[in-house]
Design an enzyme around this catalytic site. Structure first.
Site, PDB file in Angstrom:
ATOM      1  N   ARG A   1       0.831  -1.206   0.000  1.00 30.05           N
ATOM      2  CA  ARG A   1       0.000   0.000   0.000  1.00 30.05           C
ATOM      3  C   ARG A   1       0.871   1.265   0.000  1.00 30.05           C
ATOM      4  O   ARG A   1       0.934   1.974  -0.998  1.00 30.05           O
ATOM      5  CB  ARG A   1      -0.958  -0.024   1.218  1.00 30.05           C
ATOM      6  N   ASP A   2       1.568   1.515   1.102  1.00 34.31           N
ATOM      7  CA  ASP A   2       2.326   2.766   1.206  1.00 34.31           C
ATOM      8  C   ASP A   2       3.395   2.812   0.117  1.00 34.31           C
ATOM      9  O   ASP A   2       3.655   3.864  -0.477  1.00 34.31           O
ATOM     10  CB  ASP A   2       2.976   2.867   2.599  1.00 34.31           C
TER      11      ASP A   2
ATOM     12  N   CYS B   1       4.438   9.241   0.045  1.00 35.72           N
ATOM     13  CA  CYS B   1       3.054   9.679  -0.010  1.00 35.72           C
ATOM     14  C   CYS B   1       2.967  10.711  -1.122  1.00 35.72           C
ATOM     15  O   CYS B   1       3.774  11.631  -1.189  1.00 35.72           O
ATOM     16  CB  CYS B   1       2.630  10.295   1.329  1.00 35.72           C
TER      17      CYS B   1
ATOM     18  N   HIS C   1       9.325   6.908   8.013  1.00 36.45           N
ATOM     19  CA  HIS C   1       9.924   7.019   6.680  1.00 36.45           C
ATOM     20  C   HIS C   1      11.402   7.384   6.861  1.00 36.45           C
ATOM     21  O   HIS C   1      11.787   7.945   7.872  1.00 36.45           O
ATOM     22  CB  HIS C   1       9.160   8.051   5.843  1.00 36.45           C
TER      23      HIS C   1
ATOM     24  N   HIS D   1       5.662   4.389  12.690  1.00 44.60           N
ATOM     25  CA  HIS D   1       5.649   4.319  11.210  1.00 44.60           C
ATOM     26  C   HIS D   1       6.657   5.360  10.737  1.00 44.60           C
ATOM     27  O   HIS D   1       6.357   6.553  10.737  1.00 44.60           O
ATOM     28  CB  HIS D   1       4.220   4.612  10.741  1.00 44.60           C
TER      29      HIS D   1
ATOM     30  N   ASN E   1       9.345   4.036   3.444  1.00 46.70           N
ATOM     31  CA  ASN E   1       9.360   3.608   4.842  1.00 46.70           C
ATOM     32  C   ASN E   1      10.693   2.910   5.103  1.00 46.70           C
ATOM     33  O   ASN E   1      11.347   2.427   4.190  1.00 46.70           O
ATOM     34  CB  ASN E   1       8.246   2.582   5.092  1.00 46.70           C
TER      35      ASN E   1
HETATM   36  P1  HMG Z   1     -13.031  14.368  -1.655  1.00 50.02           P
HETATM   37  O1  HMG Z   1     -12.849  14.850  -3.032  1.00 50.02           O
HETATM   38  O2  HMG Z   1     -12.952  15.350  -0.540  1.00 50.02           O
HETATM   39  O3  HMG Z   1     -14.382  13.512  -1.489  1.00 50.02           O
HETATM   40  O4  HMG Z   1     -11.972  13.211  -1.417  1.00 50.02           O
HETATM   41  P2  HMG Z   1     -15.854  13.833  -1.824  1.00 50.02           P
HETATM   42  O5  HMG Z   1     -16.639  13.105  -0.782  1.00 50.02           O
HETATM   43  O6  HMG Z   1     -16.062  15.288  -2.026  1.00 50.02           O
HETATM   44  O7  HMG Z   1     -16.069  13.085  -3.240  1.00 50.02           O
HETATM   45  C1  HMG Z   1     -15.480  13.564  -4.435  1.00 50.02           C
HETATM   46  C2  HMG Z   1     -15.314  12.402  -5.387  1.00 50.02           C
HETATM   47  O8  HMG Z   1     -14.466  11.396  -4.818  1.00 50.02           O
HETATM   48  C3  HMG Z   1     -16.630  11.704  -5.733  1.00 50.02           C
HETATM   49  O9  HMG Z   1     -16.490  11.199  -7.062  1.00 50.02           O
HETATM   50  C4  HMG Z   1     -16.642  10.515  -4.804  1.00 50.02           C
HETATM   51  O10 HMG Z   1     -17.399   9.455  -5.300  1.00 50.02           O
HETATM   52  C5  HMG Z   1     -15.177  10.155  -4.761  1.00 50.02           C
HETATM   53  P3  HMG Z   1     -17.042  12.005  -8.330  1.00 50.02           P
HETATM   54  O11 HMG Z   1     -18.511  12.202  -8.025  1.00 50.02           O
HETATM   55  O12 HMG Z   1     -16.304  13.304  -8.380  1.00 50.02           O
HETATM   56  O13 HMG Z   1     -16.755  11.098  -9.484  1.00 50.02           O
HETATM   57  N1  HMG Z   1     -14.794   9.458  -3.509  1.00 50.02           N
HETATM   58  C6  HMG Z   1     -14.217   8.229  -3.470  1.00 50.02           C
HETATM   59  N2  HMG Z   1     -13.868   7.374  -4.440  1.00 50.02           N
HETATM   60  C7  HMG Z   1     -13.317   6.212  -4.051  1.00 50.02           C
HETATM   61  N3  HMG Z   1     -13.093   5.877  -2.749  1.00 50.02           N
HETATM   62  C8  HMG Z   1     -13.425   6.712  -1.769  1.00 50.02           C
HETATM   63  C9  HMG Z   1     -14.029   7.954  -2.123  1.00 50.02           C
HETATM   64  N4  HMG Z   1     -14.463   8.996  -1.388  1.00 50.02           N
HETATM   65  C10 HMG Z   1     -14.938   9.896  -2.253  1.00 50.02           C
HETATM   66  N5  HMG Z   1     -13.182   6.372  -0.500  1.00 50.02           N
HETATM   67  C11 HMG Z   1     -10.780  11.482  -0.313  1.00 50.02           C
HETATM   68  C12 HMG Z   1     -11.744  12.639  -0.149  1.00 50.02           C
HETATM   69  C13 HMG Z   1     -10.226  11.105   1.051  1.00 50.02           C
HETATM   70  C14 HMG Z   1     -11.500  10.318  -0.920  1.00 50.02           C
HETATM   71  C15 HMG Z   1      -9.638  11.943  -1.247  1.00 50.02           C
HETATM   72  O14 HMG Z   1      -9.080  13.082  -0.734  1.00 50.02           O
HETATM   73  C16 HMG Z   1      -8.551  10.906  -1.426  1.00 50.02           C
HETATM   74  O15 HMG Z   1      -8.777   9.826  -1.957  1.00 50.02           O
HETATM   75  N6  HMG Z   1      -7.297  11.228  -1.010  1.00 50.02           N
HETATM   76  C17 HMG Z   1      -6.168  10.347  -1.138  1.00 50.02           C
HETATM   77  C18 HMG Z   1      -5.663  10.041   0.224  1.00 50.02           C
HETATM   78  C19 HMG Z   1      -4.534   9.033   0.159  1.00 50.02           C
HETATM   79  O16 HMG Z   1      -4.737   7.910  -0.253  1.00 50.02           O
HETATM   80  N7  HMG Z   1      -3.319   9.443   0.609  1.00 50.02           N
HETATM   81  C20 HMG Z   1      -2.230   8.548   0.703  1.00 50.02           C
HETATM   82  C21 HMG Z   1      -2.400   7.601   1.855  1.00 50.02           C
HETATM   83  S1  HMG Z   1      -2.081   8.353   3.454  1.00 50.02           S
HETATM   84  C22 HMG Z   1      -0.408   8.057   3.722  1.00 50.02           C
HETATM   85  O17 HMG Z   1       0.281   7.584   2.858  1.00 50.02           O
HETATM   86  C23 HMG Z   1       0.138   8.333   5.089  1.00 50.02           C
HETATM   87  C24 HMG Z   1       0.336   7.042   5.924  1.00 50.02           C
HETATM   88  O18 HMG Z   1       1.202   6.132   5.267  1.00 50.02           O
HETATM   89  C25 HMG Z   1       0.961   7.388   7.243  1.00 50.02           C
HETATM   90  C26 HMG Z   1       2.124   8.316   7.044  1.00 50.02           C
HETATM   91  O19 HMG Z   1       3.165   7.937   6.541  1.00 50.02           O
HETATM   92  O20 HMG Z   1       1.866   9.448   7.403  1.00 50.02           O
HETATM   93  C27 HMG Z   1      -1.005   6.381   6.210  1.00 50.02           C
HETATM   94 MG    MG Z   2       3.456   6.341   5.207  1.00 49.88          MG
END
Ligand code: HMG
Ligand code: MG
Length: 302
Positions: free
Chosen positions: A15-16, A240, A209, A207, A249
């Protein structure tokens, strides 16, 4: 120093790691990576995320990957679910655990999940309720727990605040994440102490990086506090999309090598783990981003 006798590693590489790759990795390759990780003895694997494919196209095959895995008993498969839409899609794939992810920085919360920290907690609340009703465990992650690409240094109080909010909505386990890998041991200990104000040591993980090469030191500093659960990434994959410049990581191979040398049990076979990291690195046409892996592969070839 009393180090924990046993450590649990969660490999978050599928995933990450793969969320950040420019080349699209086919589902079959992701599935093979998961199979290799479980064969190496990983008991928990973060497989994919149910996020918007417009934001993170790399994870669009989430359901296909989950469906393709031949599950091994005793292994926990987790997925990221930022909101109810993600949870409802994820649940069809029968995850053992879902992960809600907030940030200790307002600016990062906005960039990463398009809402404020407070709004994110309100989005997580029904996810936690629904997950619990279906006996699915809920883990939380606090991103940017030490530093943020937009806000700079993050005070431990911010981490304590988010930990409290997560605890209030019923999140069972908290991960303290140095998303951009700027942390150093004492700062990381302060962030962990802040989260420990609201979570027990057994419900907390690190966690880290490795952007600045500090992740192994930060892991050791965490072990000194009794932390025994860590997210790591095979071959040091990771990053990310909303934290430009942040690298992977800490490599699972490097952490296992260190723990083996300290006599700390992980249940992981380092040789098979090196093979898993080599497999995905070969696919990505690069060398594993792990010193231990490099050394062991050189030794094999000598
Ligand atoms: P948004 O645009 O604010 O959501 O996204 P919305 O509710 O306004 O919906 C807008 C559109 O997104 C709609 O589609 C929804 O259907 C769709 P449209 O009508 O425009 O075609 N939608 C979704 N589609 C699929 N799955 C969903 C979903 N929710 C809404 N769950 C959202 C909010 C969170 C979805 C968006 O901002 C997003 O996907 N962001 C990506 C976040 C991400 O994956 N980041 C990387 C992971 S975090 C990370 O790596 C850190 C971690 O490792 C720890 C660390 O190291 O810190 C965990
Ligand atoms: Mg991470």
């Amino acid at each position: 120093m009393n180090y924990p006798p046993r450590v649990k590693l969660v490999d978050v590489g599928p995933r990450d790691g793969l969320q950040n790759e420019k080349t699209m990795v086919p589902a079959a390759v992701k599935i093979e990576l998961v199979h290799r990780l479980q064969a190496a003895g990983l008991r928990e694997i973060e497989v994919t995320s149910f996020v918007s494919p417009k934001w993170v196209p790399q994870m669009v095959d989430n359901a296909e990957v989950m469906a393709g895995i031949q599950r091994k008993s005793g292994v926990r498969y987790s997925v990221l679910t930022p909101n109810m839409q993600g949870f409802e899609a994820a649940v069809l794939s029968r995850p053992d655990e879902v992960v809600v992810f907030a940030a200790a920085s307002e600016a990062f919360s906005q960039r990463n999940i398009n809402c404020s920290i407070a709004e994110s907690i309100e989005r997580f609340r029904p996810v936690v309720e629904a997950a619990k009703a279906q006996n699915i465990r809920v883990r939380g992650a606090i991103s940017c727990a030490v530093g943020c690409p937009y806000e700079g240094e993050i005070a431990p109080e911010r981490v304590a605040l988010v930990a409290r909010l997560m605890k209030n909505i019923g999140v069972q386990h908290i991960g303290v994440a140095d998303t951009i890998g700027v942390g150093t041991p004492i700062k990381v200990q302060r962030a962990l102490e802040a989260a420990l104000m609201h979570y027990a040591i057994d419900d907390l993980s690190g966690h880290f990086h490795d952007t600045y090469g500090q992740a192994l030191g930060n892991t050791l500093a965490s072990l000194e506090m009794g932390v025994w659960q860590f997210d790591t990434s095979s071959a040091g994959l990771g990053g990310c999309p909303y934290a430009k410049g942040a690298t992977g990581n800490v490599a699972t191979e490097d952490v296992v090598y260190m723990l083996n040398g300290m006599g700390i049990e992980t249940g992981i076979d380092l040789d098979l783990l090196v093979d898993a990291g080599k497999f995905i690195s070969d696919f990505l046409e690069r060398k594993p981003n792990s010193r231990a892996s490099t050394a062991l592969l050189n030794k094999r070839n000598a």
